[in-house]
Design a protein around this motif. Structure first.
Motif, PDB file in Angstrom:
ATOM      1  N   LYS A 198      44.104 -21.995  90.784  1.00 54.00           N
ATOM      2  CA  LYS A 198      44.841 -22.497  89.619  1.00 54.00           C
ATOM      3  C   LYS A 198      44.922 -24.018  89.641  1.00 54.00           C
ATOM      4  O   LYS A 198      44.755 -24.681  88.609  1.00 54.00           O
ATOM      5  N   GLN A 199      45.151 -24.581  90.817  1.00 49.03           N
ATOM      6  CA  GLN A 199      45.220 -26.030  90.934  1.00 49.03           C
ATOM      7  C   GLN A 199      43.861 -26.680  90.698  1.00 49.03           C
ATOM      8  O   GLN A 199      43.766 -27.767  90.097  1.00 49.03           O
ATOM      9  N   GLU A 202      43.483 -26.753  87.006  1.00 47.44           N
ATOM     10  CA  GLU A 202      44.352 -27.714  86.327  1.00 47.44           C
ATOM     11  C   GLU A 202      44.004 -29.164  86.661  1.00 47.44           C
ATOM     12  O   GLU A 202      44.055 -30.042  85.805  1.00 47.44           O
ATOM     13  N   GLN A 203      43.634 -29.420  87.919  1.00 51.47           N
ATOM     14  CA  GLN A 203      43.396 -30.795  88.345  1.00 51.47           C
ATOM     15  C   GLN A 203      41.946 -31.233  88.210  1.00 51.47           C
ATOM     16  O   GLN A 203      41.654 -32.429  88.176  1.00 51.47           O
ATOM     17  N   ASN A 204      41.025 -30.246  88.163  1.00 49.08           N
ATOM     18  CA  ASN A 204      39.595 -30.538  88.047  1.00 49.08           C
ATOM     19  C   ASN A 204      39.152 -31.579  89.081  1.00 49.08           C
ATOM     20  O   ASN A 204      38.664 -32.663  88.739  1.00 49.08           O
ATOM     21  N   SER A 249      39.072 -24.815  81.652  1.00 41.07           N
ATOM     22  CA  SER A 249      40.151 -24.970  80.670  1.00 41.07           C
ATOM     23  C   SER A 249      40.868 -23.652  80.409  1.00 41.07           C
ATOM     24  O   SER A 249      42.044 -23.633  80.053  1.00 41.07           O
ATOM     25  N   SER A 252      42.876 -21.160  84.249  1.00 36.84           N
ATOM     26  CA  SER A 252      44.261 -21.152  84.699  1.00 36.84           C
ATOM     27  C   SER A 252      45.043 -20.003  84.066  1.00 36.84           C
ATOM     28  O   SER A 252      45.795 -19.295  84.735  1.00 36.84           O
ATOM     29  N   THR A 253      44.838 -19.801  82.768  1.00 38.86           N
ATOM     30  CA  THR A 253      45.523 -18.709  82.066  1.00 38.86           C
ATOM     31  C   THR A 253      45.081 -17.354  82.597  1.00 38.86           C
ATOM     32  O   THR A 253      45.897 -16.441  82.777  1.00 38.86           O
ATOM     33  N   GLU A 256      46.796 -16.687  85.827  1.00 42.05           N
ATOM     34  CA  GLU A 256      48.191 -16.301  85.596  1.00 42.05           C
ATOM     35  C   GLU A 256      48.265 -14.828  85.217  1.00 42.05           C
ATOM     36  O   GLU A 256      49.096 -14.068  85.724  1.00 42.05           O
TER      37      GLU A 256
END
Length: 295
Positions: A198-199, A202-204, A249, A252-253, A256
């Motif tokens: 996930k990180q 988000e952080q790419n 993009s 991450s979803t 989750e």
């Protein structure tokens, strides 16, 4: 006979009251094709029959049955050994976009290393996003070969997987089971892998050093201690994931959703105290009625 009728009526009422845990059989899905059952290539005929029963092949309107062998390892895993034994098997049913992954190990005593969350994480890395998967084995095995079977079944169902992603996904499964063998709880391993990914989404991160920091941060956050060798193993894996052709993009979803899917589906029933009280009351009344037959 008159005393039996109220009991039958009660049973019918219960059947209407009970929520359906699995989807009703609505016949062949013409959009995605048949469910695919993939058997481990080293199963005996008796073991194959046992797996077919565990996967409820007879309960399907129609199903396509295939086999996965060591030769398939070469297709999906760069250093695959064609002589590998394949026992764990799976049934995969494609779903509409957005439905996510639902994984069930239907013979939990016989899949000794790989958990549902480990399968789901690896499948997402491989590019499989929306499917229902059941895994089974007729005897105690680690469960690794089922993942290759899932890849093959998915492609038979009309999709094409990136071999680089399937190879990385296999590495992920290997790392996950090795971390679990080193003493980290299965649930913690899955949480660690999911949070790191996930990180990354988000952080790419652009460099290995940035990936290493993400790994270290999550190890600290989750209070997980790893040996230097296992830290390097984990960082190497996540750096490979960083380099994959993935749409980060939306990843991450998806991650989750991955962590919530099974809890939501089971928790709806398990946590409904009113539902279980009604079931308890029904069987109490049923017992009273049966006793009344003999009075």
């Amino acid at each position: 006979m008159k005393k039996i009728i109220p009991v039958l009526s009660s049973i019918l009422a219960l059947s209407l009251m009970l929520p359906s845990i699995s989807s009703a059989n609505v016949g062949i899905n013409e959009k995605f094709g048949l469910p695919i059952v993939v058997y481990g290539g080293n199963l005996s005929e008796a073991e194959k029959e046992s797996v077919a029963k565990s996967l409820d092949v007879a309960g399907e309107a129609d199903v396509e049955e295939i086999e996965v062998t060591g030769q398939d390892l070469i297709t999906y895993i760069k250093d695959g050994d064609s002589r590998a034994n394949m026992y764990s098997s799976a049934k995969i049913t494609r779903k509409d976009a957005g439905e996510g992954l639902v994984i069930q190990i239907v013979t939990p005593d016989n899949i000794t290393q790989v958990t549902t969350e480990m399968y789901a994480n690896a499948m997402l890395t491989a590019g499989i996003e929306d499917a229902s998967v059941e895994v089974a084995a007729p005897k105690a095995v680690t469960g690794h070969s089922a993942l290759v079977g899932i890849y093959k079944a998915y492609e038979v169902n009309g999709e094409e997987l990136d071999p680089e992603r399937t190879d990385v996904a296999n590495d992920e499964l290997t790392v996950a089971t090795e971390l679990a063998d080193s003493g980290v709880e299965d649930a913690k391993v899955s949480e660690l892998l999911t949070e790191i990914k996930k990180q990354i989404a988000e952080q790419n991160p652009a460099t290995r050093e940035e990936v290493e920091k993400i790994v270290e941060d999550q190890l600290t956050k989750l209070q997980i201690e790893l040996s230097p060798e296992d830290r390097k193993l984990l960082t190497d894996l996540m750096d490979r994931i960083r380099k994959l052709d993935i749409d980060f993009s939306k990843w991450s979803t998806q991650l989750e959703d991955l962590s919530k899917t099974i809890e939501d589906k089971i928790g709806t029933i398990v946590n409904d105290e009113g539902f279980w009280q009604s079931v308890k009351s029904f069987f109490q009344k049923l017992a009273d009625s049966v006793r009344g037959w003999f009075n």
